[in-house]
Design a protein around this motif. Structure first.
Motif, PDB file in Angstrom:
ATOM      1  N   VAL A 273      59.411 -14.332 -18.676  1.00 34.20           N
ATOM      2  CA  VAL A 273      59.426 -12.949 -17.775  1.00 34.20           C
ATOM      3  C   VAL A 273      60.584 -11.969 -18.748  1.00 34.20           C
ATOM      4  O   VAL A 273      61.185 -12.358 -19.352  1.00 34.20           O
ATOM      5  CB  VAL A 273      59.880 -13.482 -16.400  1.00 34.20           C
ATOM      6  N   GLY A 274      60.072 -10.726 -18.056  1.00 36.28           N
ATOM      7  CA  GLY A 274      61.049  -9.810 -18.859  1.00 36.28           C
ATOM      8  C   GLY A 274      60.557  -8.672 -18.778  1.00 36.28           C
ATOM      9  O   GLY A 274      59.319  -7.995 -18.424  1.00 36.28           O
ATOM     10  N   ILE A 275      61.113  -7.657 -19.910  1.00 41.42           N
ATOM     11  CA  ILE A 275      60.640  -6.205 -19.861  1.00 41.42           C
ATOM     12  C   ILE A 275      59.403  -6.262 -20.742  1.00 41.42           C
ATOM     13  O   ILE A 275      59.274  -6.724 -21.752  1.00 41.42           O
ATOM     14  CB  ILE A 275      61.851  -5.626 -20.637  1.00 41.42           C
ATOM     15  N   PRO A 276      58.617  -5.096 -20.403  1.00 42.35           N
ATOM     16  CA  PRO A 276      57.488  -5.116 -21.100  1.00 42.35           C
ATOM     17  C   PRO A 276      57.600  -4.762 -22.565  1.00 42.35           C
ATOM     18  O   PRO A 276      58.409  -4.165 -23.004  1.00 42.35           O
ATOM     19  CB  PRO A 276      56.609  -4.252 -20.448  1.00 42.35           C
ATOM     20  N   GLY A 277      56.611  -5.223 -23.538  1.00 37.39           N
ATOM     21  CA  GLY A 277      56.884  -4.994 -25.172  1.00 37.39           C
ATOM     22  C   GLY A 277      57.875  -5.722 -25.739  1.00 37.39           C
ATOM     23  O   GLY A 277      58.171  -5.608 -26.898  1.00 37.39           O
ATOM     24  N   LEU A 426      67.773   1.473 -39.611  1.00 33.94           N
ATOM     25  CA  LEU A 426      66.501   1.868 -38.602  1.00 33.94           C
ATOM     26  C   LEU A 426      66.872   0.888 -37.395  1.00 33.94           C
ATOM     27  O   LEU A 426      66.510   1.208 -36.488  1.00 33.94           O
ATOM     28  CB  LEU A 426      65.205   1.280 -39.251  1.00 33.94           C
ATOM     29  N   ALA A 427      67.465  -0.240 -37.379  1.00 32.65           N
ATOM     30  CA  ALA A 427      67.927  -1.019 -36.240  1.00 32.65           C
ATOM     31  C   ALA A 427      69.074  -0.349 -35.594  1.00 32.65           C
ATOM     32  O   ALA A 427      69.146  -0.469 -34.441  1.00 32.65           O
ATOM     33  CB  ALA A 427      68.550  -2.449 -36.651  1.00 32.65           C
ATOM     34  N   GLN A 428      69.832   0.375 -36.287  1.00 30.26           N
ATOM     35  CA  GLN A 428      70.950   1.067 -35.571  1.00 30.26           C
ATOM     36  C   GLN A 428      70.612   2.231 -34.678  1.00 30.26           C
ATOM     37  O   GLN A 428      71.095   2.291 -33.580  1.00 30.26           O
ATOM     38  CB  GLN A 428      72.206   1.471 -36.711  1.00 30.26           C
ATOM     39  N   ILE A 429      69.843   3.119 -35.366  1.00 35.18           N
ATOM     40  CA  ILE A 429      69.012   4.424 -34.591  1.00 35.18           C
ATOM     41  C   ILE A 429      68.036   3.764 -33.377  1.00 35.18           C
ATOM     42  O   ILE A 429      67.506   4.550 -32.576  1.00 35.18           O
ATOM     43  CB  ILE A 429      68.415   5.336 -35.529  1.00 35.18           C
ATOM     44  N   SER A 430      67.655   2.533 -33.347  1.00 34.84           N
ATOM     45  CA  SER A 430      66.549   2.178 -32.515  1.00 34.84           C
ATOM     46  C   SER A 430      67.075   1.332 -31.279  1.00 34.84           C
ATOM     47  O   SER A 430      66.403   0.571 -30.794  1.00 34.84           O
ATOM     48  CB  SER A 430      65.436   1.262 -33.052  1.00 34.84           C
ATOM     49  N   GLY A 435      60.173  -4.662 -28.953  1.00 33.41           N
ATOM     50  CA  GLY A 435      59.484  -4.884 -30.046  1.00 33.41           C
ATOM     51  C   GLY A 435      58.304  -4.247 -30.299  1.00 33.41           C
ATOM     52  O   GLY A 435      57.949  -3.583 -31.539  1.00 33.41           O
ATOM     53  N   ALA A 436      57.524  -3.878 -29.208  1.00 32.72           N
ATOM     54  CA  ALA A 436      56.158  -3.161 -29.250  1.00 32.72           C
ATOM     55  C   ALA A 436      56.452  -1.871 -29.734  1.00 32.72           C
ATOM     56  O   ALA A 436      55.722  -1.180 -30.497  1.00 32.72           O
ATOM     57  CB  ALA A 436      55.549  -3.249 -27.991  1.00 32.72           C
ATOM     58  N   GLU A 437      57.796  -1.310 -29.487  1.00 33.36           N
ATOM     59  CA  GLU A 437      57.935   0.222 -29.671  1.00 33.36           C
ATOM     60  C   GLU A 437      58.156   0.443 -31.068  1.00 33.36           C
ATOM     61  O   GLU A 437      57.895   1.121 -31.794  1.00 33.36           O
ATOM     62  CB  GLU A 437      59.007   0.946 -28.897  1.00 33.36           C
ATOM     63  N   LEU A 438      59.005  -0.862 -31.458  1.00 32.04           N
ATOM     64  CA  LEU A 438      59.202  -0.908 -33.029  1.00 32.04           C
ATOM     65  C   LEU A 438      58.180  -0.928 -33.973  1.00 32.04           C
ATOM     66  O   LEU A 438      58.121  -0.159 -34.923  1.00 32.04           O
ATOM     67  CB  LEU A 438      60.458  -1.895 -33.298  1.00 32.04           C
ATOM     68  N   GLU A 439      57.276  -1.752 -33.665  1.00 30.46           N
ATOM     69  CA  GLU A 439      55.941  -2.019 -34.259  1.00 30.46           C
ATOM     70  C   GLU A 439      55.105  -0.587 -34.493  1.00 30.46           C
ATOM     71  O   GLU A 439      54.493  -0.116 -35.503  1.00 30.46           O
ATOM     72  CB  GLU A 439      55.273  -2.995 -33.813  1.00 30.46           C
ATOM     73  N   GLN A 440      55.218  -0.049 -33.254  1.00 27.75           N
ATOM     74  CA  GLN A 440      54.449   1.298 -33.103  1.00 27.75           C
ATOM     75  C   GLN A 440      55.137   2.344 -34.099  1.00 27.75           C
ATOM     76  O   GLN A 440      54.419   3.036 -34.655  1.00 27.75           O
ATOM     77  CB  GLN A 440      54.231   1.875 -31.786  1.00 27.75           C
ATOM     78  N   ALA A 441      56.409   2.314 -34.097  1.00 28.09           N
ATOM     79  CA  ALA A 441      56.918   3.286 -35.016  1.00 28.09           C
ATOM     80  C   ALA A 441      56.653   3.043 -36.441  1.00 28.09           C
ATOM     81  O   ALA A 441      56.565   4.135 -37.316  1.00 28.09           O
ATOM     82  CB  ALA A 441      58.627   3.046 -34.865  1.00 28.09           C
ATOM     83  N   VAL A 442      56.577   1.764 -36.855  1.00 31.12           N
ATOM     84  CA  VAL A 442      56.033   1.547 -38.292  1.00 31.12           C
ATOM     85  C   VAL A 442      54.853   1.939 -38.475  1.00 31.12           C
ATOM     86  O   VAL A 442      54.515   2.429 -39.516  1.00 31.12           O
ATOM     87  CB  VAL A 442      56.363   0.032 -38.553  1.00 31.12           C
ATOM     88  N   VAL A 443      53.825   1.728 -37.623  1.00 30.23           N
ATOM     89  CA  VAL A 443      52.534   2.119 -37.682  1.00 30.23           C
ATOM     90  C   VAL A 443      52.401   3.601 -37.655  1.00 30.23           C
ATOM     91  O   VAL A 443      51.623   4.485 -38.614  1.00 30.23           O
ATOM     92  CB  VAL A 443      51.674   1.620 -36.448  1.00 30.23           C
ATOM     93  N   ALA A 464      59.760   8.661 -36.774  1.00 28.92           N
ATOM     94  CA  ALA A 464      59.006   8.218 -35.817  1.00 28.92           C
ATOM     95  C   ALA A 464      59.785   7.536 -34.633  1.00 28.92           C
ATOM     96  O   ALA A 464      59.426   7.887 -33.442  1.00 28.92           O
ATOM     97  CB  ALA A 464      57.979   7.064 -36.301  1.00 28.92           C
ATOM     98  N   LEU A 465      60.946   6.843 -34.890  1.00 31.42           N
ATOM     99  CA  LEU A 465      61.894   6.524 -33.802  1.00 31.42           C
ATOM    100  C   LEU A 465      62.225   7.578 -33.356  1.00 31.42           C
ATOM    101  O   LEU A 465      62.418   7.679 -31.903  1.00 31.42           O
ATOM    102  CB  LEU A 465      62.793   5.441 -34.684  1.00 31.42           C
ATOM    103  N   LEU A 466      62.836   8.674 -33.726  1.00 32.05           N
ATOM    104  CA  LEU A 466      63.562   9.785 -33.260  1.00 32.05           C
ATOM    105  C   LEU A 466      62.575  10.447 -32.122  1.00 32.05           C
ATOM    106  O   LEU A 466      62.938  11.121 -31.213  1.00 32.05           O
ATOM    107  CB  LEU A 466      64.138  10.653 -34.450  1.00 32.05           C
ATOM    108  N   HIS A 467      61.374  10.490 -32.447  1.00 33.54           N
ATOM    109  CA  HIS A 467      60.273  11.125 -31.614  1.00 33.54           C
ATOM    110  C   HIS A 467      59.772  10.049 -30.699  1.00 33.54           C
ATOM    111  O   HIS A 467      58.735  10.577 -29.804  1.00 33.54           O
ATOM    112  CB  HIS A 467      59.179  11.689 -32.600  1.00 33.54           C
ATOM    113  N   THR A 468      60.336   9.182 -30.484  1.00 28.15           N
ATOM    114  CA  THR A 468      59.715   8.318 -29.322  1.00 28.15           C
ATOM    115  C   THR A 468      60.785   8.128 -28.225  1.00 28.15           C
ATOM    116  O   THR A 468      61.887   7.839 -28.291  1.00 28.15           O
ATOM    117  CB  THR A 468      59.619   6.757 -30.240  1.00 28.15           C
ATOM    118  N   VAL A 469      60.306   8.241 -26.960  1.00 29.30           N
ATOM    119  CA  VAL A 469      61.140   7.765 -25.701  1.00 29.30           C
ATOM    120  C   VAL A 469      60.891   6.310 -25.562  1.00 29.30           C
ATOM    121  O   VAL A 469      59.930   6.087 -25.120  1.00 29.30           O
ATOM    122  CB  VAL A 469      60.983   8.732 -24.685  1.00 29.30           C
TER     123      VAL A 469
END
Length: 523
Positions: A273-277, A426-430, A435-443, A464-469
């Protein structure tokens, strides 16, 4: 107790109406014929169906009628005329009539009551486990289980040794492995798969196992609610979750005879159980690959049917199939969406949930259930209790170290060298990303680089990370509610935080209460 022994017991107890639930009519008839011969060699096995009407194993002359009501009248005449005979009367196709014709239901009920005073018995073959309410007091239901590996081995031996022109290079153990691979199929389906393997390869050899497995996957998909899912992921494909991985590694050998001799029961299951993604579904796939067990995905949405009792029947068939294929991993994804309590479906969801929970509590087959849920508050409280699951793990926002691992995994998956990227930056600014959001940022970064005809760089992923909420900001209240649920001690954290005093995820207001922090010690 085998089904033949169970039927013999009912016959000795003078149960006059037995309903055998199966889609394997011929196999059921063969079992009933064996029971009849063992019980009384002079008895007859009489079958009736809509097309061929009556037929007799003893080649007796019988009346010719295609009307089900008239057929019941003739059975009554034969049984009462010779009450000492212990004949078995087997009715096919009657499930088509007893649900819509009250005359047939009444005739069946009367006949069952009359046969109690004779030596004869009545057996109805039905593909569904539904019996009219008027007959439930007089009838007993017997489920014909799918064939065992030993039974499938006999069918394989008969096909190979009894068919001219069939070449086989399989040794005894090789045939046993092929029969084991066919578990979950009916006898007819298994024979078809064996024959397909012979025709496809020109002979029966080790390649036949792959052919049989492909055939089994197709059959399982046709069942509606179950599907074979590729289980190729390993621990290296999942970043972080060290506590959960350690728990799984400790139980990797728990499904063999060695563990049984040691006195260990097979693990029951795991709730994620837990947070989506955060990787719940990916973890379920990883378990199948890590333990090298078949991974079955239960499509809970496909369990529900429009007819009364259809949903419960689909659940029963799906769980029976999983037990036959065991040892295996049964993955129930987002269990709360289909099994959450509600009052708008006539109680069907509650009955389905009750069937699943009872099975999880009482199952003895080595089926490891992996249930994932995003909104645990939508589930009845009894769902996650001990006894049904060995452990409940909470997948939280990944720590900085875990984010480094996740970014590294997704770069490698896309054939990029992580050493060429500033993964630490990249880990610091994310902070706060799942995990799903990190994968999408790479894509997204790779799409940007591809459009400019160059290779992807750290700057692209950074942009990509900076433009993701992230979800931890857009759904802050939801995330806070889920983490508060975990802090109440209802689940074990799947990760071991590097710094217990630091906020997990770095999202203001979501700091982990260190008084409840678990140190990762599984002992």
């Amino acid at each position: 107790m085998t089904i033949a022994e169970e039927i013999r017991l009912y016959l000795r107890a003078r149960v006059a109406l037995i309903v055998v639930v199966t889609t394997e009519e011929q196999r059921a008839v063969d079992i009933l014929d064996e029971v009849r011969r063992d019980r009384d060699a002079t008895a007859d096995l009489v079958t009736w169906d809509l097309a061929d009407h009556f037929s007799s194993a003893a080649k007796r002359a019988l009346p010719d009628t295609g009307d089900p009501g008239t057929a019941l009248d003739k059975i009554r005449e034969l049984a009462t005329k010779h009450p000492e005979r212990r004949d078995l009367y087997v009715l096919k196709d009657f499930h088509e009539f007893w649900g819509r014709d009250p005359r047939i239901r009444r005739k069946l009920k009367n006949l069952a009551q009359q046969l109690v005073y004779t030596g004869a018995s009545l057996v109805v073959l039905s593909p569904a486990r539904t019996v009219p309410v008027e007959l439930r007091n007089d009838a007993v239901l017997v489920d014909l289980p799918l064939p065992t590996a030993e039974q499938l081995r006999r069918e394989l031996d008969a096909l190979v040794d009894g068919t001219a022109g069939v070449r086989s290079t399989l040794t005894g153990p090789g045939r046993a492995r092929l029969a084991q691979a066919a578990l979950g199929l009916t006898v007819a389906q298994a024979k078809r798969a064996f024959a397909k393997a012979i025709v496809r390869e020109g002979a029966l050899d080790d390649r036949g196992i792959d052919t049989v497995l492909l055939e089994k996957q197709a059959v399982v998909r046709e069942s509606g609610a179950l599907e074979f899912h590729p289980a190729e992921e390993t621990s290296a494909d999942v970043g972080g979750l060290d506590a959960l991985k350690r728990w799984l590694n400790l139980r990797e050998r728990a499904f063999g005879e060695e563990a049984e001799r040691f006195g260990l029961p097979a693990p029951k299951g795991l709730a994620l159980v837990g947070i989506p993604g955060t990787g719940k579904s990916l973890t379920a796939k990883m378990i199948g690959g890590l333990w090298r067990l078949p991974l079955l995905r239960l499509d809970v949405g496909a369990l529900f049917g429009p007819l009364v009792g259809e949903s419960e029947e689909r659940v029963r068939l799906a769980l029976t199939l999983a037990e036959t294929i065991a040892p295996c991993v049964l993955w129930v994804d987002e269990i709360e969406k289909a099994l959450a309590s509600g009052g708008y479906d006539g109680g069907t969801s509650q009955r389905v949930l009750g069937t699943v929970l009872t099975w999880m509590q009482e199952k003895t087959a080595p089926v490891f259930v992996v249930a994932t849920a995003n909104d645990v508050t939508a589930l009845p409280p009894e769902t996650l209790r001990r006894g049904r699951f060995d452990e409940v793990f909470f997948l939280d926002l990944p720590t900085e170290r875990e984010r480094r691992e996740i970014i590294t995994v997704h770069l490698r998956k896309r054939r990029r060298d992580p050493e060429a990227f500033d993964v630490h930056h990249l880990a610091q600014i994310s902070d706060g990303f799942v995990g799903a959001e990190l994968e999408q940022a790479v894509v997204d970064a790779m799409y940007h680089a591809f459009a400019e005809d160059r290779d992807v760089r750290t700057a692209d992923v950074t942009d990509a990370l900076l433009h993701t909420v992230p979800l931890s900001r857009s759904q802050r209240e939801v995330v806070e509610h889920l983490r508060a649920w975990m802090r109440q001690g209802r689940a074990q954290p799947a990760s071991v935080a590097a710094d217990p005093q630091a906020p997990v995820g770095g999202v203001p207001g979501l700091e982990l209460d260190t008084r409840d922090h678990w140190d990762g010690d599984l002992n």
